[in-house]
Design a protein around this motif. Structure first.
Motif, PDB file in Angstrom:
ATOM      1  N   LEU A 195       4.612   8.755   1.196  1.00 37.43           N
ATOM      2  CA  LEU A 195       5.655   9.588   0.896  1.00 37.43           C
ATOM      3  C   LEU A 195       5.299  11.163   1.642  1.00 37.43           C
ATOM      4  O   LEU A 195       4.350  11.664   1.804  1.00 37.43           O
ATOM      5  N   ALA A 196       6.597  11.531   2.288  1.00 33.66           N
ATOM      6  CA  ALA A 196       6.650  12.888   3.021  1.00 33.66           C
ATOM      7  C   ALA A 196       6.938  13.929   1.826  1.00 33.66           C
ATOM      8  O   ALA A 196       7.782  14.373   1.442  1.00 33.66           O
ATOM      9  N   SER A 197       5.743  14.527   1.449  1.00 36.72           N
ATOM     10  CA  SER A 197       5.751  15.667   0.613  1.00 36.72           C
ATOM     11  C   SER A 197       4.410  16.331   0.506  1.00 36.72           C
ATOM     12  O   SER A 197       3.552  15.843   0.539  1.00 36.72           O
ATOM     13  N   ASP A 198       4.670  17.641   0.141  1.00 37.10           N
ATOM     14  CA  ASP A 198       3.323  18.507   0.134  1.00 37.10           C
ATOM     15  C   ASP A 198       3.413  18.972  -1.416  1.00 37.10           C
ATOM     16  O   ASP A 198       2.610  20.449  -1.418  1.00 37.10           O
ATOM     17  N   ASP A 199       3.980  18.425  -2.139  1.00 39.39           N
ATOM     18  CA  ASP A 199       4.038  18.927  -3.566  1.00 39.39           C
ATOM     19  C   ASP A 199       3.023  17.796  -4.434  1.00 39.39           C
ATOM     20  O   ASP A 199       3.114  16.706  -4.410  1.00 39.39           O
ATOM     21  N   PRO A 200       2.189  18.737  -5.012  1.00 36.58           N
ATOM     22  CA  PRO A 200       1.039  17.829  -5.638  1.00 36.58           C
ATOM     23  C   PRO A 200       1.460  16.780  -6.784  1.00 36.58           C
ATOM     24  O   PRO A 200       1.236  16.042  -7.041  1.00 36.58           O
ATOM     25  N   THR A 206       1.017  -1.389   0.088  1.00 39.26           N
ATOM     26  CA  THR A 206      -0.043   0.115   0.230  1.00 39.26           C
ATOM     27  C   THR A 206       0.843   1.156   0.066  1.00 39.26           C
ATOM     28  O   THR A 206       2.302   1.252   0.272  1.00 39.26           O
ATOM     29  N   PHE A 207       0.297   2.371  -0.393  1.00 38.70           N
ATOM     30  CA  PHE A 207       1.079   3.558  -0.542  1.00 38.70           C
ATOM     31  C   PHE A 207       0.187   4.776   0.062  1.00 38.70           C
ATOM     32  O   PHE A 207      -0.697   4.791  -0.019  1.00 38.70           O
ATOM     33  N   GLY A 208       1.036   5.820   0.551  1.00 46.87           N
ATOM     34  CA  GLY A 208       0.309   6.721   1.275  1.00 46.87           C
ATOM     35  C   GLY A 208       0.962   8.102   1.109  1.00 46.87           C
ATOM     36  O   GLY A 208       2.066   8.440   0.588  1.00 46.87           O
ATOM     37  N   SER A 209       0.464   8.922   1.686  1.00 45.01           N
ATOM     38  CA  SER A 209       1.018  10.647   1.812  1.00 45.01           C
ATOM     39  C   SER A 209       1.210  10.816   3.219  1.00 45.01           C
ATOM     40  O   SER A 209       0.614  10.482   4.100  1.00 45.01           O
ATOM     41  N   PHE A 210       2.225  11.693   3.168  1.00 45.56           N
ATOM     42  CA  PHE A 210       2.641  12.238   4.825  1.00 45.56           C
ATOM     43  C   PHE A 210       2.406  13.705   4.617  1.00 45.56           C
ATOM     44  O   PHE A 210       3.505  14.372   3.953  1.00 45.56           O
ATOM     45  N   LEU A 211       1.543  14.483   5.058  1.00 44.39           N
ATOM     46  CA  LEU A 211       1.231  15.680   4.814  1.00 44.39           C
ATOM     47  C   LEU A 211       1.435  16.442   6.100  1.00 44.39           C
ATOM     48  O   LEU A 211       1.410  16.190   7.186  1.00 44.39           O
ATOM     49  N   VAL A 251      -3.798   8.501   4.042  1.00 39.67           N
ATOM     50  CA  VAL A 251      -3.307   9.884   4.125  1.00 39.67           C
ATOM     51  C   VAL A 251      -3.083  10.087   5.544  1.00 39.67           C
ATOM     52  O   VAL A 251      -3.790   9.671   6.535  1.00 39.67           O
ATOM     53  N   THR A 252      -1.852  10.332   5.921  1.00 42.44           N
ATOM     54  CA  THR A 252      -1.336  10.640   7.246  1.00 42.44           C
ATOM     55  C   THR A 252      -1.011  12.026   7.402  1.00 42.44           C
ATOM     56  O   THR A 252      -0.388  13.028   6.428  1.00 42.44           O
ATOM     57  N   PHE A 253      -0.895  12.913   8.682  1.00 43.87           N
ATOM     58  CA  PHE A 253      -0.600  13.953   8.975  1.00 43.87           C
ATOM     59  C   PHE A 253       0.362  13.884  10.345  1.00 43.87           C
ATOM     60  O   PHE A 253       0.031  13.140  11.369  1.00 43.87           O
ATOM     61  N   GLN A 254       1.272  14.896  10.378  1.00 52.25           N
ATOM     62  CA  GLN A 254       2.148  14.794  11.616  1.00 52.25           C
ATOM     63  C   GLN A 254       1.026  15.348  12.731  1.00 52.25           C
ATOM     64  O   GLN A 254       0.243  16.038  12.534  1.00 52.25           O
ATOM     65  N   ASP A 255       1.489  15.001  13.921  1.00 55.34           N
ATOM     66  CA  ASP A 255       0.677  15.454  15.125  1.00 55.34           C
ATOM     67  C   ASP A 255       1.803  16.385  16.115  1.00 55.34           C
ATOM     68  O   ASP A 255       2.424  15.515  16.729  1.00 55.34           O
ATOM     69  N   HIS A 256       1.491  17.453  16.240  1.00 51.33           N
ATOM     70  CA  HIS A 256       2.502  18.262  16.955  1.00 51.33           C
ATOM     71  C   HIS A 256       1.467  19.389  17.731  1.00 51.33           C
ATOM     72  O   HIS A 256       1.443  20.408  17.301  1.00 51.33           O
ATOM     73  N   LEU A 294      -6.948   6.754   6.867  1.00 49.70           N
ATOM     74  CA  LEU A 294      -6.489   8.187   7.578  1.00 49.70           C
ATOM     75  C   LEU A 294      -5.782   7.762   9.030  1.00 49.70           C
ATOM     76  O   LEU A 294      -6.199   6.833   9.382  1.00 49.70           O
ATOM     77  N   SER A 295      -4.700   8.655   9.119  1.00 49.64           N
ATOM     78  CA  SER A 295      -4.029   8.326  10.540  1.00 49.64           C
ATOM     79  C   SER A 295      -3.176   9.571  10.950  1.00 49.64           C
ATOM     80  O   SER A 295      -2.808  10.239   9.899  1.00 49.64           O
ATOM     81  N   ALA A 296      -2.969   9.730  12.049  1.00 53.36           N
ATOM     82  CA  ALA A 296      -1.748  10.641  12.569  1.00 53.36           C
ATOM     83  C   ALA A 296      -0.596   9.900  12.353  1.00 53.36           C
ATOM     84  O   ALA A 296      -0.684   8.333  12.443  1.00 53.36           O
ATOM     85  N   ASN A 297       0.448  10.589  12.149  1.00 55.37           N
ATOM     86  CA  ASN A 297       1.816   9.906  11.910  1.00 55.37           C
ATOM     87  C   ASN A 297       2.888  10.559  12.586  1.00 55.37           C
ATOM     88  O   ASN A 297       3.729  11.520  11.826  1.00 55.37           O
ATOM     89  N   VAL A 298       3.170  10.505  13.967  1.00 57.50           N
ATOM     90  CA  VAL A 298       2.286   9.782  14.834  1.00 57.50           C
ATOM     91  C   VAL A 298       1.746  10.451  15.902  1.00 57.50           C
ATOM     92  O   VAL A 298       1.965  11.693  16.099  1.00 57.50           O
ATOM     93  N   THR A 299       0.610   9.978  16.484  1.00 58.65           N
ATOM     94  CA  THR A 299      -0.103  10.710  17.543  1.00 58.65           C
ATOM     95  C   THR A 299       1.014  10.956  18.662  1.00 58.65           C
ATOM     96  O   THR A 299       1.512  10.331  19.451  1.00 58.65           O
ATOM     97  N   ASN A 300       0.787  12.018  19.331  1.00 60.24           N
ATOM     98  CA  ASN A 300       1.773  12.687  20.423  1.00 60.24           C
ATOM     99  C   ASN A 300       0.976  12.114  21.539  1.00 60.24           C
ATOM    100  O   ASN A 300      -0.003  12.961  22.318  1.00 60.24           O
TER     101      ASN A 300
END
Length: 537
Positions: A268-273, A9-14, A39-44, A69-75
């Protein structure tokens, strides 16, 4: 070497930046549109320039339909585990079972402490995380009797009501790097989620060893723990280093990580479309193809610890090759479970959209006829079926391009009389989207042909010299298709840059359909049986 046999599987880290709060939402929606799985997001939570990740995840869940969807990773130090468990379960129910739970023990302790969290040492952080996992799992376990009771050093529950249960078995993925965290991952977690940028050479292998040993010690299979990896890099025309080069280089490197380090989810950690589009349209399918081909026909004498605890995509289990019993009708030992060849090539339907003919189909050579009494194992037949499955993916994507062309063409007719500036801008965006989709598809076809030219064709030529005329013809057709793809590229440039160009683009894609679909059917007709008989290195 470890391949745990999980599907890729493949995802994004936004980045959840709040300067333009619509941007991370749009990137999440794009991730789904281009076909990513996650789709994942940083959690800070202490970062004032970020949106709150769990609020953002809720909003994104409402704007998407398929992507997980997931946090990457939950604080964890700023997210009480019992409340977190109910929040994850609630969002999983609301999203139709699309939530996963990435968890971390904590970092940036000054910022955590400034937000009211408790500063913990590394050892304390691991113990606190294990206590939190226990509380979370008990909250979700609605079938157990009594309330949730955990008397931990850092987290406690003294009879809390259980529930709600999530809509599906939510995976708990740990962002782990040190031995104690890795051992906890093996004992209690469903996934290991490090970032490649934070790893040194050998860390993946060492981490897998610790996780596998801890899993076995807890009575679990190592394959119970999915191996995920955040990756970052740069797309370029030529290779300059790891994950710094063309999409085919990325695919080869990720396939190697899957087959040797057991990684089955690449994020993939990228915000480039454009990076997200290329990762989904080019890297993901090529990586899947390389891994599926290797799993279908692993090298002779592959190490026993390339474990596959379930059926792999090729239908084989446990990495088993061929076992023989008594002699079959040809005098050779008959493999267990052998049967007549049953893989059916996709016939050419004869439909042609273009008046242009790139080659003479009647001049195609034929390979040797199959032995009528020969039998094939399920593994053999799965190897042959893999080629058809890859081709079916190319056919489906080509049909999608034709649908997009007709939709955009209809819109262009409407926009000619439209007065709305918004409608005009929408059509420009649609033209650009169609152009990008076609461009990505052309690169996928090129990558597929490159893999065949470098690996499959040389192997078949060596294994059975009688196939040489067929291989020669297929290689010639690859070159011809490359010229057709260049014609599509020229038409795309004109289509996106000018007011018209639709007729030329449609003609170029029609010619691509005729040549590619004819080629795929011919290749299947001549090669599926030899692949089953000879393997597909």
């Amino acid at each position: 070497m470890s391949d745990y046999g999980h599907p890729l599987t493949f995802g994004s880290f936004l980045t959840p930046g709040n300067a333009d709060p619509t941007r991370p939402v749009g990137l999440a929606m794009l991730s789904e549109q281009v076909g990513l799985d996650l789709v994942t997001f940083q959690d800070h939570p202490y970062q004032p320039a970020f949106l709150d990740t769990w609020t953002l995840l809720s909003f994104v869940a409402a704007r998407t339909e398929r992507v997980r969807l997931s946090a990457n990773v939950t604080n964890l130090p700023l997210r009480p585990p019992a409340v977190l468990a109910r929040g994850v379960a609630s969002l999983d129910l609301l999203s139709g079972g699309r939530m996963e739970l990435g968890l971390g023990a904590g970092a940036f302790w000054d910022a955590i402490e400034a937000m009211g969290g408790r500063r913990l040492s590394p050892g304390q952080g691991v113990r606190a995380l294990e206590e939190a996992i226990e509380i979370i799992r008990q909250i979700w376990d609605v079938d157990a009797q009594g309330g949730v009771r955990v008397s931990g050093e850092f987290h406690r529950a003294v009879g809390a009501k259980r529930g709600p249960a999530p809509a599906h078995d939510v995976g708990i993925w740990l962002g782990a790097y040190k031995p104690r965290m890795l051992a906890l991952t093996g004992r209690r977690a469903d996934g290991w989620l490090p970032s490649l940028a934070y790893l040194q050479p050998g860390d993946l292998a060492r981490g897998n060893t610790i996780i596998d040993e801890a899993a076995a010690g807890a009575g679990r299979s190592p394959a119970d723990v999915r191996r995920l990896l955040n990756v970052n890099g740069r797309f370029a025309a030529t290779g300059r280093g790891p994950l710094d080069g063309p999409a085919e280089q990325w695919a080869e490197e990720l396939a190697d990580l899957a087959l040797t380090e057991g990684i089955s989810t690449f994020i993939l950690a990228s915000d480039d479309p454009d990076d997200l589009r290329r990762f989904a349209a080019e890297v993901a399918p090529a990586t899947r193809e390389l891994v599926a081909a290797e799993r279908a026909d692993p090298p002779t004498g592959a190490p026993a610890d390339r474990t596959r605890t379930g059926a792999d995509p090729a239908g084989a289990t446990g990495g088993t090759r061929r076992h023989t019993t008594s002699a079959g009708p040809t005098g050779r030992p008959a493999p267990v479970g052998a049967a007549p060849f049953a893989v059916v090539p996709t016939p050419d339907d004869g439909v042609r959209r273009s008046d242009v003919r790139v080659w003479d189909e009647a001049a195609r050579p034929a390979g040797p006829a199959a032995e009528p009494q020969r039998t094939y194992t399920a593994h053999d037949q799965a190897s042959a079926q893999h080629l058809i499955d890859v081709h079916d993916g190319l056919r489906a994507e080509l049909a999608q391009i034709h649908d997009l062309i007709e939709q955009v063409a209809a819109g262009l007719i409407d926009v000619g009389t439209a007065r709305s500036h918004i409608n005009t801008m929408t059509m420009r965006q649609n033209k650009w989207t169609l152009g990008t989709y076609c461009e990505s598809y052309c690169r996928v076809v090129t990558t597929h042909h490159t893999i065949e030219d470098r690996s499959l064709f040389p192997h078949l030529r060596r294994a059975d010299p009688r196939l040489a005329p067929v291989i020669d013809r297929l290689e010639e057709e690859h070159h011809a298709i490359h010229d057709v793809l260049e014609g599509v590229d020229r038409a795309l440039v004109a289509f996106v840059a000018t007011q018209d160009g639709m007729a030329d683009l449609r003609a170029a894609v029609d010619l691509l359909s005729d040549t590619l679909l004819s080629h795929l059917s011919y290749e299947e007709r001549e090669l599926v049986e030899p692949i089953a008989r000879l393997g597909a290195h």
